[in-house]
Design an enzyme around this catalytic site. Structure first.
Site, PDB file in Angstrom:
ATOM      1  N   GLY A 140      13.390   1.684  14.695  1.00  0.00           N
ATOM      2  CA  GLY A 140      12.233   0.821  14.901  1.00  0.00           C
ATOM      3  C   GLY A 140      12.368  -0.412  14.033  1.00  0.00           C
ATOM      4  O   GLY A 140      12.635  -1.508  14.511  1.00  0.00           O
ATOM      5  N   CYS A 176      -9.036 -10.239  -3.412  1.00  0.00           N
ATOM      6  CA  CYS A 176      -9.619  -9.969  -4.726  1.00  0.00           C
ATOM      7  C   CYS A 176      -9.029  -8.686  -5.304  1.00  0.00           C
ATOM      8  O   CYS A 176      -9.725  -7.695  -5.534  1.00  0.00           O
ATOM      9  CB  CYS A 176     -11.135  -9.874  -4.597  1.00  0.00           C
ATOM     10  SG  CYS A 176     -11.997  -9.938  -6.176  1.00  0.00           S
TER      11      CYS A 176
END
Length: 467
Positions: free
Chosen positions: A321, A394
């Protein structure tokens, strides 16, 4: 060469804040082609180009942050795996990145497709992918997932537990259909990779244990179940693996299990899936093997082990993949803030804040995965400065590229490109801090196409029942 552990090299050495493997470049504009898709180059103006288009011109259309996929590179890698493993069943691992267009690319390339959720299965079916070439994974498949797989004619279901066998027996009776299955087994192989992506040791959630006898019991049960066709055995030892040593042990143990099943039933199972997990180059320290070299090594391993057990070589499968989609795409960001921070010992670090972060690539925050980066909109004659590319979220751990040399004259408005961003970036993206997810576009012969459009605030707020 010593390969980088997927968890990265976090700590500095005694004489520099840079990790020991990261050499200061002679030319900060130079590209290590192992990290980038095959059509990427610097144009005469110094800007990066991909698929016949400059990255700045693509960004004018798409904005940032954005994932840019090199269509020619993706298709070429898919063909390389198909051709190197001629005679094998090559299934693309959809969890790395999947959308409708990618599903159609894979079918055009002649690959199968592994899916591991109702969403991934639905994408494949709606894209018109041949269900006979689909495989359904998952350690906790729901009745809804199994029912859709059975009614749509999915070619194989990779069974992960005894409870799943019970569900299949009930559903096949209810729907009057048959289920074609492989049993996923845990081989006890400790793949050299991060704990979170090593998947064949005993103490984890996937598969039926060989050592505990659960695998053989599950296989015999499927064999005797009136509506289940047992095809063979499935093994997956982990991800971002650079050598075949672990596959050698896994092949030996799975083939021994097939031999034990033959002794118990008199039947030789016809299929063996060795999984995927082959690594790619994220930094200059990585040097993955080619599909051709991996194919030669794996077939030699399987043939040797089959001779030892007196077994015919089964139909073999593999599941790349990341190795197909990972190197085929880059992520591009706009620089917003640049500042230097004193870190002690007479050293400083340049912090480069961009308009993306852990919401569009969680891997560095999740397990300290390392990446590289380069200025995408121009060349620079400035000295390289040790830098850290960070996001807008944040969180102190919102790091995209932990250590990279970038030019000293980097400024707000510059574009930063991160190579090898095609796998597990968009597919693991989130809306942390209510951040819309970036679009995915492809480029081929100078033409930009949208694979997944940019998410908007309206998309997010539409889910909020309080608004």
């Amino acid at each position: 060469m010593t390969h980088m552990h997927v968890a990265g090299s976090i700590h500095a050495d005694a004489t520099s804040p840079a990790p020991v493997w990261l050499a200061k470049p002679d030319d900060v504009n130079a590209l290590d082609q192992r990290l980038w898709s095959r059509t990427v180059r610097r144009g005469e103006d110094g800007a990066l180009e991909v698929g016949g288009r400059s990255v700045p011109s693509i960004v004018e259309e798409t904005g940032t942050a954005v994932y840019i996929t090199d269509e020619a590179d993706f298709l070429a890698r898919a063909a390389e795996w198909r051709d190197a493993f001629e005679g094998w069943h090559v299934y693309y691992a959809g969890k790395s990145f999947l959308c409708g267009t990618v599903a159609r690319w894979l079918e055009r390339a002649g690959l199968g497709l592994d899916v591991c959720s109702l969403g991934e299965l639905t994408v494949a079916l709606r894209a018109g992918f041949d269900p006979a070439k689909l495989g359904l994974h998952g350690n906790n498949k729901s009745d809804e997932e199994l029912r859709l797989a059975l009614t749509s004619g999915v070619g194989r279901i990779i069974v992960d537990s005894a409870q799943e066998i019970t569900r299949l027996e009930r559903l096949t009776e209810e729907l009057d259909v048959r289920a074609r299955v492989l049993i996923r087994v845990t081989t006890g192989v400790e793949a050299h990779t991060h704990e979170y992506i090593a998947t064949a040791h005993e103490d984890q959630k996937f598969g039926l244990s060989i050592n505990g006898g659960q695998a053989l019991v599950g296989m015999v049960r499927c064999f005797h179940s009136p509506r289940i066709d047992l095809l063979g055995v499935h093994s997956h030892i982990g991800s971002q693996i650079f050598d075949t040593n672990g596959f050698e042990v896994a092949a030996r143990r799975t083939l021994k299990l097939i031999d034990q099943f033959r002794e118990a039933t008199g039947v030789v199972l016809s299929e063996l899936d060795l999984g995927g997990g082959f690594g790619i180059a994220y930094t200059s320290q990585d040097s993955p093997a080619s599909p051709a070299d991996l194919a030669a090594s794996l077939i030699e391993i399987v043939e040797h082990e089959c001779r030892g057990f007196g077994l015919p070589v089964p139909q073999l499968s593999i599941e790349p993949g990341r190795a197909i989609c990972g190197p085929a795409a880059m992520a591009v960001y706009t620089v917003g803030t640049v500042k230097s921070v004193e870190i002690g010992g007479g050293f400083s670090r340049r912090y480069v804040s961009v308009d993306g972060g852990m919401s569009d690539n969680i891997r560095p925050a999740l397990y300290a995965a390392e990446y590289s980066a380069s200025v995408a909109n121009r060349a620079s004659s400035a000295e390289p400065v040790l830098s850290r590319v960070v996001g807008l979220h944040c969180e102190g751990g919102d790091i995209l590229v932990r250590d990279v040399w970038l030019p000293d004259d980097l400024r707000p408005g510059d574009l930063i490109a991160v190579p090898a961003a095609g796998a597990y970036s968009r597919s693991m993206a989130s809306n942390y801090n209510h951040t819309p997810r970036p679009p995915v576009v492809s480029v081929a012969d100078g033409t930009v196409s949208t694979l997944i459009r940019r998410e908007t605030l309206d998309d997010l707020l539409a889910l909020d029942a309080g608004l």
